[in-house]
Design an enzyme around this catalytic site. Structure first.
Site, PDB file in Angstrom:
ATOM      1  CG  LEU A 512      -1.999  -1.046   1.287  1.00 25.04           C
ATOM      2  CD1 LEU A 512      -2.705  -1.009   2.624  1.00 25.04           C
ATOM      3  CD2 LEU A 512      -2.999  -0.855   0.159  1.00 25.04           C
ATOM      4  N   GLY A 513       2.024   1.215   0.593  1.00 22.67           N
ATOM      5  CA  GLY A 513       2.835   2.420   0.646  1.00 22.67           C
ATOM      6  C   GLY A 513       4.156   2.170   1.335  1.00 22.67           C
ATOM      7  CG  ASP A 631       4.885  12.756  10.953  1.00 23.60           C
ATOM      8  OD1 ASP A 631       5.102  13.819  10.345  1.00 23.60           O
ATOM      9  OD2 ASP A 631       5.116  11.642  10.475  1.00 23.60           O
TER      10      ASP A 631
END
Length: 824
Positions: A512-513, A631
């Site tokens: 997915l990433g 973040d």
């Protein structure tokens, strides 16, 4: 003809006696024969007679729809039942719910007035069981039943107090199982530091939980290290507020807390259907739990099976009345046998000492003092002539007692150590015994340590070559032991072969990433459930500390706008986190894609902004610890099937306790452009650091442009500079993403308002930025907004020696990977 159509009329009449509504509006009220259901069918709003006692007394309430026996969780007209079958619930144009009888006389009103300008609203029942009044134009909640609890708490509802505004949210029992009117029992969150839960019977305390200790109530032994606590606490001592939120029981479909007519505060759970309800917790559980059962300085020995208290006086104390005590009347308690040293009052060294009692529920009327450790706590109490006892409790610190010790209970296990101040003569006998015992133990330990040292020397000579292999073989067990210590019970431990099967052995097609801390894969379990697996890179910055941090944080944090952690896997050097799978992946995959951005119009974008803000309210204010994410960015906002946002990736998050509100770090992680100036330059972070990131994220959502790649005009202005210039000249009206702007002509004012709020969030000085609750108020009201100061990144940077961070290309100064994962 009337005879001919009579059967049809009869059928229509039968069906009209019990129909269903989707929402309540000014033109479509809810009648006594109708119900309003939540969209998922979990809850139902309508009229009822408690346990079918009398059809002549109808109450408007909410109940679980699919589970038997029926449980009512909220009642509107508790003291004024409808006495006819023609009552109805309607809503006025300004957002007030009103319940009228057949004579159009008022039985109940929500009593809330709104500053609406649209005068268009409706009422609906949410899937959480919360009845809300919604402004049709802005989507703002004008009123909600969760702010007006009766005898029940559902997940996401809360008890609270607000001292400056003299408000509190409490539970009030029914009078009986057939009478919903307010009974004699009331449950509240006290404003002490730390707070505790307290049940009142009339004007007298009935049962209390003991002070809150970070993740548990210290007076409830069932909340031990294996207990997955469904409660979270946030106390703001400075502003005089406190919130206790019920966050649902993990691994159960539904749960609730109810204050019963007999004063019991119970937690029930169910997996739905006809299986009914299971009592998960009840308080009080024994006669010892009743407030002050053994009087002042009296100790109650807790036994679940005993129907009467077992009382005794503390060491150094005797009954105030021998006759009353022997007859079972303990209300007057105990008094000291020997008074404390008089030298303390004369300012000399005291000869008093302390006697330790184990497995204790801390007494009432405590005071929190700021001593660093247990020894400082003892010395501080000893030097204070009015201090009668102390306890140093993990998650709290140093508590002292300056009054009679009341409501003391001794458990068979768990509990705290309580140190009672006594005259030296009361401790003399125990001291001699202690010296003998300590001496004997010391001698034995000396012999044992000598033998152990010799054995270890011999063993190391033989096993030196195998030591490194043994270390690798035991790494997994070490991790698992650490996890148990870190209080992450309630999560599922997945075997590695299960993860490999689910991801087709981490196939590239399931990827997915890729992020700075590892790779994210899609997986599918054998039961068909889709999951997302975060496989942490062994070379990433996220080692044991970040991994444990993320596990501990997300296992305790539960909110509809936070991603849900399902479990974890550890095998050798492999560390994996298993999350719920988000169908729509992350916000950046929509926002910065030329085609997919058309799927999120302004109403959806505004809903995403509000959802992120609600998630931050929970992290900053409503969770059991204050959490700073550090973040916050578009790739860390996941979207469910209904495009609702969920904040993810807590590997960098930091927790705060008590009144602590900022921290600093020598390791600055994050994503340039989203980081506040004080964090980027000095490593100092706080809630206001997240506010800065939220402001940048808002501008990205409004414009559809990415902070790191945006450049405008000949001067190559960055996104903040462009937003400031646009707001200064036109109020920011032209900042809305041009790809959707043509269809959103009616949203100009809302966009301009959001631009101004975002500029308030990115002000250079942290003290100038609003907190998250102020941001939510700005987003959901029509209040006038303050004028923002010019952001630091917008200042003139023509001087090459300027300290401005206008350039967004200096990514080598920071450790975070530039790549952004689409799914945590």
């Amino acid at each position: 003809m009337s005879t001919r159509y009579f059967p049809y009329l009869l059928v229509l009449t039968l069906f009209s006696t019990y129909s269903f509504a989707d929402i309540i509006t000014t033109s479509s009220p809810l009648s006594i024969r109708q119900t309003l259901s939540s969209s998922d069918g979990s809850f139902e709003l309508g009229f009822f007679s408690p346990n079918n006692t009398s059809q002549n007394h109808q109450y408007l309430g909410i109940w679980f729809k699919r589970i038997t026996p029926r449980v009512y969780v909220w009642v509107a007209n508790r003291e004024t039942p409808a006495t006819s079958l023609t009552a109805n619930l309607t809503i006025t144009s300004n957002g007030t719910l009103i319940l009228l009888d057949e004579k159009q006389e008022l039985l109940w009103s929500s009593g809330e007035k709104s500053l609406l300008t649209s005068n268009r609203c409706h009422a609906e029942l949410l899937n959480s069981g919360n009845l809300v009044v919604v402004d049709n134009v802005t989507g703002t909640y004008l009123w909600q039943s969760f702010d007006h609890l009766t005898d029940t708490m559902l997940p996401l509802s809360s008890l609270m107090y607000d001292l400056p505004n003299n408000t509190r949210r409490v539970l009030t029992s029914w009078t009986s199982n057939t009478d919903p009117s307010p009974g004699e029992f009331l449950a509240e969150l006290t404003p002490e530091v730390p707070p505790q839960g307290l049940v009142w019977k009339g004007s007298s305390p009935y049962w209390r939980s003991g002070p809150w200790a970070e993740t548990r109530f210290s007076g409830i032994p069932e909340m031990d290290g294996t207990y997955v606590n469904p409660l979270t606490m946030v106390q703001d001592v400075v502003n005089g507020t406190g919130v206790l939120t019920f966050c649902a029981l993990r691994n159960f479909d539904v749960s609730y807390i109810k204050l019963t007519p007999d004063g019991s505060l119970d937690i029930h759970r169910s997996n739905g259907g006809t299986n009914g309800w299971i009592k998960h917790f009840e308080g009080p559980r024994s006669s010892c739990d009743l407030y002050g059962a053994c009087g002042p300085n009296g100790l109650c020995i807790r036994s679940i099976s005993s129907t009467t208290p077992t009382c005794k006086c503390l060491k150094g104390f005797v009954p105030k009345s021998d006759d009353e005590w022997s007859s079972g009347n303990w209300t007057r308690g105990c008094v000291r046998r020997t008074e404390l040293s008089s030298s303390c009052q004369q300012g000399k060294d005291t000869s008093d000492g302390f006697y330790r009692v184990a497995n204790m529920k801390p007494p009432d009327s405590y005071e929190l003092v700021s001593f660093g450790d247990a020894e400082e706590c003892r010395q501080g109490c000893l030097s204070n002539c009015s201090c009668l006892a102390f306890a140093y409790i993990k998650g709290i610190g140093c508590l002292v007692w300056n009054k009679e010790l009341l409501d003391m209970v001794q458990f068979s296990e768990e509990g705290e150590f309580l140190f009672i101040r006594l005259a030296r003569s009361e401790l003399a006998g125990s001291k001699r015994i202690k010296i003998l015992v300590v001496s004997a133990i010391s001698l034995c330990m000396f012999i044992i340590l000598g033998l152990a040292a010799f054995w270890c020397w011999r063993y190391r000579l033989k096993q030196n070559g195998k030591a490194r292999v043994a270390m690798v073989e035991t790494s997994e067990d070490s991790w698992k032991s650490s996890l148990k210590l870190e209080n992450v019970s309630g999560l599922t431990f997945f075997e590695m072969h299960t993860i490999q099967t689910a991801t087709d052995n981490f196939s590239i097609s399931n990827k997915l990433g890729q992020g700075g801390f590892g790779t994210v894969y899609k997986g599918k379990l054998q039961d068909g459930k889709e999951i997302a697996i975060k496989r942490l890179s062994s070379s990433s910055g996220e080692g044991k500390e970040e991994f444990m941090n993320e596990l501990k944080l997300i296992s305790k944090l539960q909110h509809r706008n936070l991603v849900r952690l399902l479990g974890y896997c550890i095998e050798g050097e492999e560390k994996l986190l298993v999350y719920e799978f988000m169908v729509n992946k992350s916000l950046d995959t929509f926002l910065f894609d030329l085609k997919k951005k058309l799927e999120i119009d302004w109403p959806k974008r505004f809903n995403i902004i509000q959802g992120i803000a609600r998630g931050l309210v929970y992290l900053h204010r409503d969770s059991f610890l204050r959490v700073v994410h550090r973040d916050l960015k578009a790739s860390n906002i996941l979207l469910d099937e209904k495009m609702n946002p969920k904040i993810s990736d807590f590997g960098l998050a930091r927790m705060f306790q008590g009144t602590q509100n900022q921290d600093s770090t020598g390791r600055v992680f994050g994503t340039l452009g989203y980081m506040s100036p004080e964090y980027a330059w000095t490593g100092t972070f706080s809630e206001k650091s997240d506010i800065y990131s939220f402001g940048v994220l808002m501008l990205e959502i409004i414009t559809g442009k990415e902070i790191s790649s945006f450049s405008y005009g000949k001067e190559n202005k960055n996104l903040l500079a462009h937003a400031w210039e646009s707001w200064s000249e036109t109020g920011g009206a032209g900042l809305l993403d041009q790809d959707i702007a043509d269809s959103e002509s009616g949203s100009v004012e809302a966009v301009m308002r959001c631009v101004q709020i975002s500029l308030l969030c990115v002000q250079h000085q942290a003290m100038d930025r609003p907190n998250i609750k102020q941001v939510v108020t700005m987003l959901t009201s029509t209040m006038d907004l303050p004028k923002p100061k010019q952001p630091m990144f917008v200042l003139d940077t023509s001087d090459e020696d300027s300290l401005s961070l206008k350039s967004n290309d200096d990514k080598d100064l920071f450790s975070d990977d530039e790549n952004k994962p689409v799914q945590e």
